[in-house]
Design an enzyme around this catalytic site. Sequence first.
Site, PDB file in Angstrom:
ATOM      1  N   HIS A  18      67.717  36.469  23.729  1.00 24.41           N
ATOM      2  CA  HIS A  18      67.686  37.451  22.647  1.00 24.41           C
ATOM      3  C   HIS A  18      67.140  36.877  21.343  1.00 24.41           C
ATOM      4  CE1 HIS A  18      70.878  39.932  24.994  1.00 24.41           C
ATOM      5  NE2 HIS A  18      69.652  40.162  25.406  1.00 24.41           N
ATOM      6  N   HIS A  41      64.060  44.990  33.399  1.00 20.59           N
ATOM      7  CA  HIS A  41      65.404  44.890  33.979  1.00 20.59           C
ATOM      8  C   HIS A  41      66.405  45.085  32.844  1.00 20.59           C
ATOM      9  CE1 HIS A  41      62.819  42.864  36.904  1.00 20.59           C
ATOM     10  NE2 HIS A  41      63.769  43.011  37.811  1.00 20.59           N
ATOM     11  N   SER A  97      69.064  43.705  25.557  1.00 21.67           N
ATOM     12  CA  SER A  97      67.672  43.659  25.106  1.00 21.67           C
ATOM     13  C   SER A  97      67.115  45.028  24.716  1.00 21.67           C
ATOM     14  CB  SER A  97      66.792  42.991  26.164  1.00 21.67           C
ATOM     15  OG  SER A  97      66.990  43.560  27.441  1.00 21.67           O
ATOM     16  N   GLU A 115      65.719  50.433  34.822  1.00 24.12           N
ATOM     17  CA  GLU A 115      66.962  49.937  35.410  1.00 24.12           C
ATOM     18  C   GLU A 115      67.161  50.612  36.757  1.00 24.12           C
ATOM     19  OE1 GLU A 115      70.000  48.160  36.686  1.00 24.12           O
ATOM     20  OE2 GLU A 115      69.065  47.471  34.818  1.00 24.12           O
ATOM     21  N   ASP A 140      62.624  50.621  39.887  1.00 27.79           N
ATOM     22  CA  ASP A 140      62.358  49.194  40.002  1.00 27.79           C
ATOM     23  C   ASP A 140      61.383  48.773  38.901  1.00 27.79           C
ATOM     24  OD1 ASP A 140      60.932  46.746  40.837  1.00 27.79           O
ATOM     25  OD2 ASP A 140      62.055  46.959  42.707  1.00 27.79           O
ATOM     26  N   GLY A 141      61.787  47.806  38.105  1.00 26.69           N
ATOM     27  CA  GLY A 141      60.949  47.383  36.987  1.00 26.69           C
ATOM     28  C   GLY A 141      59.671  46.700  37.408  1.00 26.69           C
ATOM     29  N   ASP A 166      63.358  40.236  32.989  1.00 30.72           N
ATOM     30  CA  ASP A 166      64.646  39.530  32.945  1.00 30.72           C
ATOM     31  C   ASP A 166      65.446  39.864  34.206  1.00 30.72           C
ATOM     32  OD1 ASP A 166      67.044  38.320  32.195  1.00 30.72           O
ATOM     33  OD2 ASP A 166      67.658  40.031  30.972  1.00 30.72           O
TER      34      ASP A 166
END
Length: 285
Positions: A18, A41, A97, A115, A140-141, A166
Amino acid sequence: MNYRHAFHAGNHADVLKHVVLLALCEALVAKPAACFALDTHAGRGLYRLEGEEARRTGEADAGVARLRTGVDPAVDRYLDAIAACRAANGDDAYPGSPWLLAHALRARDRIACCELQPQEAAALKANFAGDARVAVHARDGYVAIKALLPPKVDGERFARGLVLIDPPFEAQLAEFDAAFAALREGLARWPQATFALWYPIKQRRDLQPMLREAATLPAKSSLFAELLVRPDDSPLRMNGSGMLLLNPPFGIESRLSATLAALRAMLVEGGGRGDARIAWAKPRD
C-alpha cells in the site's frame, strides 16, 4: 479459492504494497491528464482490524500498528490515508487497495476493481456503491486484463494509468506463470502503463527463476522493491514480500529506497535481521 484477506489485513505485506501503491498514484496525479487504474484481485476494499478474522491472526499488530509518523513522507502519506478511512468508516477501519486508489486518484480518473469470490465481490460493490468512478467486476482479474485493456470508459480512452496485480498465491510459485502471462498480455495491450505485481517471499533463492524472467517482460524498464521483516530461512512462513514494477515512474527508485529503509527499521521482528532492497531487473535506457 479459500483465501480471505480479512485475516491478513494490515500485515507487513499490506504495508509494503500500500505504501508503494500510493507512491505510484502520487506520480500519476502529478500530471493533469486523467488516468485509469485496474485492481485485478481487489478483495472487499475495506476491512475491520477489530473484526474476528483480523484479531484471530493479529497480523496487523506486527504491521501497520508499528508505523510512526514523521519518519518518511511516503509512510506519512499512507498513515494519512488510513486516518481518512477511519474518519469515514470507524476507528478500526483499514483500507484495502481499492479504497486507497479511490482516495488517491481524482474525480476525473477511473478505477476498475475485479474480485472473483462472490461474498467479497458483493462487499466490494456495497463499499463503492456511491462512487461513480469505481466499476466493480465480479470476475477473474487475469481474464479481465484482456477485456478491460486498453481502458475505455464512457467513450474516453486513457493514455496513462496503473495495473495492480495482487493474487493470493494459493498456487505458490506456480502463481507466477499466470501472473507473468497476464503481464505480457497487459503490456501488449497498454504498453505505456505502469504494472505492479505483489509477491510473497519465503526463501528468496526460490524466486531466482522469476527474477530472471522479469527481465524478459516487454516493458521499457522494470524494478524490484522488497522488504523482509525476518531472515528468509524458512519455507513455512512469509518472511517478507516484494513488488515488481514495470514501467515505473521516473525517480521512484530513489524515493522508495529511503522508504523501504524506514519500513525495515520499524517492522523488522524482535530486533533481528531483515532486509530492504531496490534492484533493477531491466534498467532504463
